[in-house]
Design an enzyme around this catalytic site. Structure first.
Site, PDB file in Angstrom:
ATOM      1  CB  SER A 219      -0.806   0.143   1.088  1.00 60.06           C
ATOM      2  OG  SER A 219      -1.784   1.126   0.954  1.00 60.06           O
ATOM      3  CG  ASP A 335      -6.811  -3.419  -4.142  1.00 58.19           C
ATOM      4  OD1 ASP A 335      -7.208  -2.638  -3.194  1.00 58.19           O
ATOM      5  OD2 ASP A 335      -5.023  -3.237  -3.190  1.00 58.19           O
ATOM      6  CG  HIS A 366      -5.503  -2.706   0.145  1.00 62.92           C
ATOM      7  ND1 HIS A 366      -4.737  -1.900  -1.080  1.00 62.92           N
ATOM      8  CD2 HIS A 366      -4.736  -2.484   1.220  1.00 62.92           C
ATOM      9  CE1 HIS A 366      -3.573  -1.729  -0.719  1.00 62.92           C
ATOM     10  NE2 HIS A 366      -4.093  -1.746   1.174  1.00 62.92           N
TER      11      HIS A 366
END
Length: 613
Positions: A219, A335, A366
């Site tokens: 991320s 995601d 995710h």
């Protein structure tokens, strides 16, 4: 992993170094130990009580907290004791993050209020709370250490600018967040200064590394390796970004539309700034005034959602000219936080540039690293510089529906080389369900929907009759269909107001909402757009009520096998309750069916739909 053993050049390589141990006794240690192309755990490195752990501060080339001194980044090192005398030099696996020192705590009442009329000034946002910094020196993080130190790597962590014990200010994608890890990598290669204290002059040298650095993270922590690689810094040999943001515009906007990342309705770049700003309390007022209330407030533009210089500065897909680090990109097709277009577009550019690149995709949400075996081979190849055959492997590793993430299927590339575009055209049916045909019709007229953010997209997809959406479906599939690549849509529409949200989902029906169902059972892909930006992403213009406009945009990339017995549906509606702004219900969108279509990349093309009219 499927096909992996057959694809890999099997090898057993022993590289020996004679070193002096930390106890000054002479010994012989074999580093690395390689089996099947992977670095193996070494007994002498496996006792965590013998690891050396220390921290320092690396000086950067910028000053973002306004104190007139170059910012220094807080860095922590974990290495085998056998590196202490300087004879054994090992490669580094490095992760950096704005999250290590703590983040804002609930209640999260400082997000933007999405109940807003389009094109108008948003309601005033409450600023976030003061973050209580946590953590003890010299340990910044323990991630990756137990995996990689026993295998002959040194693990390094650093906190991002304006977080933890690092100087500077968070900028959420600004240049300093790329230059900070660049400085750490340069220090690891003897080209930047490291110090024992935050403000002192006693220097620290990285005498224990060969200078080869690999980065990874998920991320935001996946964005930072990618950003560092765009600087072209020498020594950064390999990166494994997992679900990385590559453009902050694409994270917070879609085709001119203000759109939240999935699960964080009302988040924007300044909200994330408040969430991570854990740095020096004495610098926070300056940082808030200069960055959050200055640069960000002037640039984020929640009124129009247009692309501008602020977002250009945070678009690292435009900064890849100097990129050279071998990249194993990892992401998920479902995601909806950091959407798969981020890695898809980066991978496409890397291939065009000739940079060594590979992708791993799974079908979940995710996050989700590649299998350890794949990561190990990648780092072993480029950090130990051992020819382990990784270049001969397939370029794409995709976890098929229902398979374990550790067991991806190998493909020559992504998108699938045999995929070709198939275009579908809607046939009338509102307020119930219309059809989808491979043949374009004429003189069908128009169909109209009424915006109402009260209904979720999933509710609209399942409804048999509603005027809040339009939906068109194929006949039931007689055989499975393999979608691979990036779909696109063309919608010709008119609005009865100067501004409107436009949302498109591609779904698999009938909807499976029973126990054990997966997101891939229902949503194939989706996308959002502002019709005002039909001509230009950076210069939207008000819609003339009643006038038709053609809006063309890409949906999120996908690789999914739709089973026989399902129908593929095109769902068109306006405000998306989980992602977009919420204007007052009642806006009408009228769709010209003859000038509306969508295109799916399908393995074997139109032949996959043989028998469909």
């Amino acid at each position: 992993m499927k096909n992996f053993a057959n694809s890999l050049f099997h090898c057993l390589i022993l590289v020996a170094f004679v070193i002096t141990s930390a106890t000054a006794q002479q010994s012989t240690l074999t580093v690395p130990v390689i089996e099947d192309g992977q670095a193996q755990a070494i007994e002498e490195f496996s006792n965590s009580e013998e690891w050396i752990r220390h921290d320092l501060w690396v000086e950067t080339e910028f000053d973002t907290d306004g104190d007139g001194e170059l910012d220094r980044m807080h860095v922590a090192v974990t290495r085998p004791a056998q590196t202490e005398n300087g004879d054994l030099k090992l490669p580094v696996i490095y992760e950096t993050s704005p999250y290590y020192a703590g983040t804002a705590r609930p209640p999260y009442d400082f997000f933007w209020d999405v109940k807003q009329e389009l094109g108008e000034d948003p309601p005033t946002r409450k600023t976030g709370p003061e973050i209580q910094r946590r953590g003890e020196r010299p340990i910044i993080s323990n991630s990756h250490i137990s995996t990689w130190v026993p295998r002959g790597f040194i693990v390094v962590h650093s906190t991002s600018p304006g977080t933890g014990l690092s100087d500077g200010s968070p900028t959420v994608g600004g240049e300093n967040e790329a230059l900070a890890p660049k400085a750490v990598i340069e220090w690891l290669n003897g080209k930047a200064n490291g110090y024992t204290t935050r403000d002192g002059n006693e220097q620290v040298e990285a005498f224990w590394t060969n200078g080869n650095v690999g980065m990874t993270g998920t991320s935001y922590n996946g964005f930072l390796p990618f950003a560092a690689a765009t600087t072209g810094v020498d020594g950064l040999k390999a990166v494994i970004p997992v679900a990385p943001v590559t453009s902050f515009y694409k994270y917070y906007r879609s085709n001119g539309l203000v759109r939240s990342p999935g699960g964080y309705l009302g988040e924007d770049v300044d909200v994330l700034y408040d969430f991570i700003h854990s740095g020096d309390e004495s610098k926070r007022e300056y940082n808030n005034r200069t960055v959050r209330d200055g640069i960000m407030a002037e640039g984020l533009d929640r009124n129009t959602g247009d692309y501008n210089d602020f977002w250009e500065d945070r678009n690292y897909l435009k900064k890849m000219d100097n990129y050279k680090a071998a990249t194993l990109m990892a992401h998920a097709f479902n995601d909806w936080n950091v959407m798969p277009e981020h890695s898809f577009e980066a991978y496409k550019q890397l291939k065009e540039m000739g940079v060594p690149a590979m992708v791993y995709y799974h079908q979940g949400g995710h996050g989700g690293e590649p299998p350890h075996e794949l990561m190990n081979k990648w780092f072993t190849r480029y950090l130990f510089e051992i020819e382990n055959g990784v270049e001969e492997l397939e370029r794409a590793w995709i976890v098929r529906e229902g398979d374990d993430r550790e067991n991806p299927t190998a493909y020559e590339d992504y998108p699938h080389p045999n995929a070709s575009p198939v275009t579908f055209y809607p046939t009338s049916g509102a307020p119930e369900r219309g059809g989808l045909s491979l043949n374009q019709s004429s003189n069908q007229g128009t169909e109209t929907l009424v915006d109402n953010y009260s209904f979720t997209g999933s509710a609209l997809a399942q409804a048999e009759w509603t005027n809040h959406r339009l939906i068109y479906t194929t006949p039931e599939l007689s055989d499975s269909v393999h979608i691979s690549g990036q779909p696109s849509v063309t919608v010709t529409m008119a609005s009865n107001k100067p501004a409107a949200n436009l949302t498109v989902w591609v779904v698999s029906l009938p909807w499976n909402d029973g126990r054990g169902s997966q997101i891939t059972d229902n949503i194939i892909t989706r996308g959002w757009a502002d019709p005002q930006n039909y001509r230009s992403l950076s210069d939207g213009e008000p819609l003339e009520p009643g006038e038709f406009y053609t809006v063309e945009f890409d949906l999120q990339p996908d690789d999914q096998i739709i089973p026989a017995g399902q129908k593929i549906g095109l769902l068109i509606f306006s405000s998306d309750k989980e992602y977009t702004l919420w204007p007052q219900p009642g806006t009408e969108l009228t769709i010209d069916l003859d000038r509306t279509s969508f295109t799916l990349p399908v393995v074997h093309g139109a032949d996959a739909f043989s028998g469909m009219n």
